[in-house]
Design a protein around this motif. Structure first.
Motif, PDB file in Angstrom:
ATOM      1  N   LEU A   1       1.236  -0.789  -0.010  1.00 29.55           N
ATOM      2  CA  LEU A   1      -0.123   0.142  -0.032  1.00 29.55           C
ATOM      3  C   LEU A   1       0.493   0.979  -0.062  1.00 29.55           C
ATOM      4  CD1 LEU A   1      -3.094  -0.956   2.223  1.00 29.55           C
ATOM      5  CD2 LEU A   1      -3.011  -0.999   0.064  1.00 29.55           C
ATOM      6  N   SER A   2       0.581   1.962  -0.019  1.00 24.04           N
ATOM      7  CA  SER A   2       1.244   3.454  -0.802  1.00 24.04           C
ATOM      8  C   SER A   2       1.229   3.810   1.056  1.00 24.04           C
ATOM      9  CB  SER A   2      -0.036   4.498  -1.490  1.00 24.04           C
ATOM     10  OG  SER A   2      -1.091   4.977  -0.915  1.00 24.04           O
ATOM     11  N   PRO A   3       1.229   5.215   1.106  1.00 25.59           N
ATOM     12  CA  PRO A   3       1.959   5.221   2.013  1.00 25.59           C
ATOM     13  C   PRO A   3       0.115   6.131   2.971  1.00 25.59           C
ATOM     14  CG  PRO A   3       3.771   6.765   1.425  1.00 25.59           C
ATOM     15  CD  PRO A   3       3.145   5.762   0.528  1.00 25.59           C
ATOM     16  N   ARG A   4      -0.330   6.550   2.071  1.00 24.07           N
ATOM     17  CA  ARG A   4      -2.150   7.590   2.033  1.00 24.07           C
ATOM     18  C   ARG A   4      -2.716   6.395   2.699  1.00 24.07           C
ATOM     19  NH1 ARG A   4      -4.256  11.536  -1.598  1.00 24.07           N
ATOM     20  NH2 ARG A   4      -2.650  13.012   0.188  1.00 24.07           N
ATOM     21  N   ASP A   5      -3.126   4.791   1.655  1.00 24.30           N
ATOM     22  CA  ASP A   5      -3.385   4.163   1.699  1.00 24.30           C
ATOM     23  C   ASP A   5      -3.673   3.448   2.972  1.00 24.30           C
ATOM     24  OD1 ASP A   5      -4.701   4.976  -0.331  1.00 24.30           O
ATOM     25  OD2 ASP A   5      -3.333   3.421  -1.535  1.00 24.30           O
ATOM     26  N   MET A   6      -1.747   3.384   3.526  1.00 22.18           N
ATOM     27  CA  MET A   6      -1.654   1.933   4.448  1.00 22.18           C
ATOM     28  C   MET A   6      -2.329   3.188   5.685  1.00 22.18           C
ATOM     29  SD  MET A   6      -0.360  -0.639   5.962  1.00 22.18           S
ATOM     30  CE  MET A   6      -0.574  -0.378   8.051  1.00 22.18           C
ATOM     31  N   ARG A   7      -1.830   4.256   6.503  1.00 24.27           N
ATOM     32  CA  ARG A   7      -2.288   5.422   6.893  1.00 24.27           C
ATOM     33  C   ARG A   7      -4.233   5.015   6.931  1.00 24.27           C
ATOM     34  NH1 ARG A   7      -3.737  11.324   7.465  1.00 24.27           N
ATOM     35  NH2 ARG A   7      -3.493  11.602   9.950  1.00 24.27           N
ATOM     36  N   ARG A   8      -4.794   4.623   6.084  1.00 20.73           N
ATOM     37  CA  ARG A   8      -6.013   4.802   6.330  1.00 20.73           C
ATOM     38  C   ARG A   8      -6.488   3.749   6.809  1.00 20.73           C
ATOM     39  NH1 ARG A   8      -9.640   7.783   4.251  1.00 20.73           N
ATOM     40  NH2 ARG A   8      -8.422   9.587   2.469  1.00 20.73           N
ATOM     41  N   GLU A   9      -5.398   2.032   6.616  1.00 17.92           N
ATOM     42  CA  GLU A   9      -5.848   0.359   6.536  1.00 17.92           C
ATOM     43  C   GLU A   9      -5.433   0.489   8.361  1.00 17.92           C
ATOM     44  OE1 GLU A   9      -6.917  -2.533   5.542  1.00 17.92           O
ATOM     45  OE2 GLU A   9      -7.567  -0.830   3.857  1.00 17.92           O
ATOM     46  N   ARG A  10      -5.064   1.521   9.462  1.00 12.60           N
ATOM     47  CA  ARG A  10      -4.135   1.845  10.186  1.00 12.60           C
ATOM     48  C   ARG A  10      -5.647   1.844  11.507  1.00 12.60           C
ATOM     49  NH1 ARG A  10       1.008   4.432   9.385  1.00 12.60           N
ATOM     50  NH2 ARG A  10       2.327   2.934   8.692  1.00 12.60           N
ATOM     51  N   THR A  11      -6.660   2.238  10.733  1.00 13.60           N
ATOM     52  CA  THR A  11      -7.808   2.485  11.598  1.00 13.60           C
ATOM     53  C   THR A  11      -8.072   1.087  11.731  1.00 13.60           C
ATOM     54  OG1 THR A  11      -9.360   2.656   9.822  1.00 13.60           O
ATOM     55  CG2 THR A  11      -8.035   4.333  10.663  1.00 13.60           C
ATOM     56  N   LYS A  12      -7.851   0.370  11.015  1.00 10.43           N
ATOM     57  CA  LYS A  12      -8.715  -1.441  11.607  1.00 10.43           C
ATOM     58  C   LYS A  12      -7.177  -2.125  12.437  1.00 10.43           C
ATOM     59  CE  LYS A  12     -10.502  -1.361   6.895  1.00 10.43           C
ATOM     60  NZ  LYS A  12     -10.290  -1.739   5.426  1.00 10.43           N
ATOM     61  N   LEU A  13      -6.143  -1.503  12.749  1.00  8.40           N
ATOM     62  CA  LEU A  13      -5.003  -2.261  13.527  1.00  8.40           C
ATOM     63  C   LEU A  13      -4.842  -1.161  14.484  1.00  8.40           C
ATOM     64  CD1 LEU A  13      -3.152  -3.459  10.242  1.00  8.40           C
ATOM     65  CD2 LEU A  13      -5.464  -4.421  11.111  1.00  8.40           C
ATOM     66  N   GLN A  14      -4.899  -1.886  16.021  1.00 13.41           N
ATOM     67  CA  GLN A  14      -4.816  -0.737  16.682  1.00 13.41           C
ATOM     68  C   GLN A  14      -3.783  -1.572  17.818  1.00 13.41           C
ATOM     69  OE1 GLN A  14      -5.271   1.914  17.183  1.00 13.41           O
ATOM     70  NE2 GLN A  14      -6.182   2.106  14.943  1.00 13.41           N
ATOM     71  N   MET A  15      -2.744  -0.700  18.682  1.00 12.14           N
ATOM     72  CA  MET A  15      -1.960  -1.412  19.231  1.00 12.14           C
ATOM     73  C   MET A  15      -2.140  -0.773  20.601  1.00 12.14           C
ATOM     74  SD  MET A  15       1.949  -1.812  18.029  1.00 12.14           S
ATOM     75  CE  MET A  15       3.075  -2.970  18.872  1.00 12.14           C
TER      76      MET A  15
END
Length: 343
Positions: free
Chosen positions: A88-102
């Motif tokens: 993923l591009s940095p922008r798309d990865m940033r959006r995907e991180r809402t599904k993955l939390q730490m």
């Protein structure tokens, strides 16, 4: 030891996360590289907790961060719902991180000391979810779900609260976007034992309530066993065993797993537990790991083949896989040992 290529769940299983040949390298002195994670593979089902256990420095936390691309792994793939995060591009990865939390190890330092609690928990909503208006109602609801009163703690700063309260706030902040996967990086190791139990029970309740999948990282096998559905044992950047939590404690198949269990204290000095010969305490350098099986220099069962051939995962029972040339078979731990880890 090897990556878990043959230890993947069946394709018809409801897999949320699939990791293939994950490699994380860091530059070191004299042009050398440290393989913090050395080509591992594993899956996590929906609504499942996979525990990661091993000695400090074995690569557990690095694995968790690599899943979130913090930073991106050197090689390998991380698929969430079939989407490869490494591509993923940095922008798309940033959006995907809402599904993955730490959730991080130190609950106080993971919170901004200059922000009030209400602001810290609300921040993800302010960035990503404009439909919630100011978001204060949802903040109050999620704080209530983790056992805190928004009216009481909302205007306080992290320094005014206990470690257990700060960890609950960190959990609330992770849950506010309703993620699919929660990565817990030793979330109770900095807390008192009584508070640890409260946080573990809270995570179990929230898992059921939100339908969460969890990766639970810890060095304490008793903690991992009690919260996990399955357990992955890690040593020097490699996975060596994956099995159901009860099975891995009652019938460990890898000598290293057995040593981890034997190291759990039993509150009776007169009890002698059956174990393999005590492994040497010194862990090899990750700059120059042993050839073949990385555990061979500490293993009483090692033979010549262990030095020249890296063991691949083999199935020893349903859902139980081990990367060892000479796995332990028919050698259950004695009852006093398994009691120490909550069996």
């Amino acid at each position: 030891m090897a990556g878990s290529g043959t230890a993947h769940l069946r394709d018809d299983e409801d897999v949320l996360l699939r990791v293939e040949d994950l490699l994380v390298e860091y530059p070191a002195r004299a042009g050398l590289k440290v393989q913090a994670v050395a080509g591992i593979s594993f899956d996590i089902r929906r609504c499942e907790t996979l525990g990661f256990v091993g000695e400090s420095g074995c690569g557990k936390s690095t694995t968790g961060r690599a899943l979130l691309q913090l930073p991106s792994p050197t090689a390998g793939s991380v698929l969430v719902d079939g989407k490869d995060l490494t591509r993923l591009s940095p922008r798309d990865m940033r959006r995907e991180r809402t599904k993955l939390q730490m959730i991080f190890q130190d609950p106080i330092s993971s919170l901004n000391p200059r922000r009030r609690i209400r602001e810290s928990v609300r921040e993800p909503l302010a960035i990503w979810d404009r439909d919630h208006g100011d978001g204060l109602e949802k903040v109050a609801r999620v704080l209530d779900q983790v056992g805190l009163d928004s009216a009481t703690v909302g205007d306080r700063y992290p320094s005014e609260l206990s470690g257990g309260q700060c960890q609950r706030i960190a959990i609330a902040r992770a849950l506010i976007m309703e993620p699919a996967l929660l990565i817990c990086d030793e979330p109770v190791s900095a807390l008192d034992v009584s508070v640890q139990a409260q946080i573990l029970n809270l995570l179990e309740d929230l898992k059921e309530q939100y339908g969460l999948s969890m990766m639970f990282i810890a060095h304490d096998l008793a903690v991992v066993k009690n919260i996990s559905d399955r357990v992955a044992v890690m040593y020097l950047g490699k996975l060596c065993e994956i099995a159901d939590a009860n099975a891995i404690v009652k019938r460990p198949a890898h000598p290293y797993t057995r040593e981890l269990i034997s190291a759990v204290p039993v509150p009776d000095a007169t009890i002698r537990r059956r174990s393999e010969e005590k492994a040497p305490a010194e862990v090899p350098s990750p700059l120059n790991p042993p050839s073949g099986c990385r555990f061979r220099t500490r293993c009483s069962r090692a033979e010549a083949v262990c030095a020249v051939e890296e063991p691949q995962f083999q199935k020893v029972d349903d859902g139980h896989f081990v990367a060892c040339h000479f796995p332990l078979r028919g050698m259950p731990m004695v009852r006093t040992t398994t009691e120490a880890v909550g069996v």
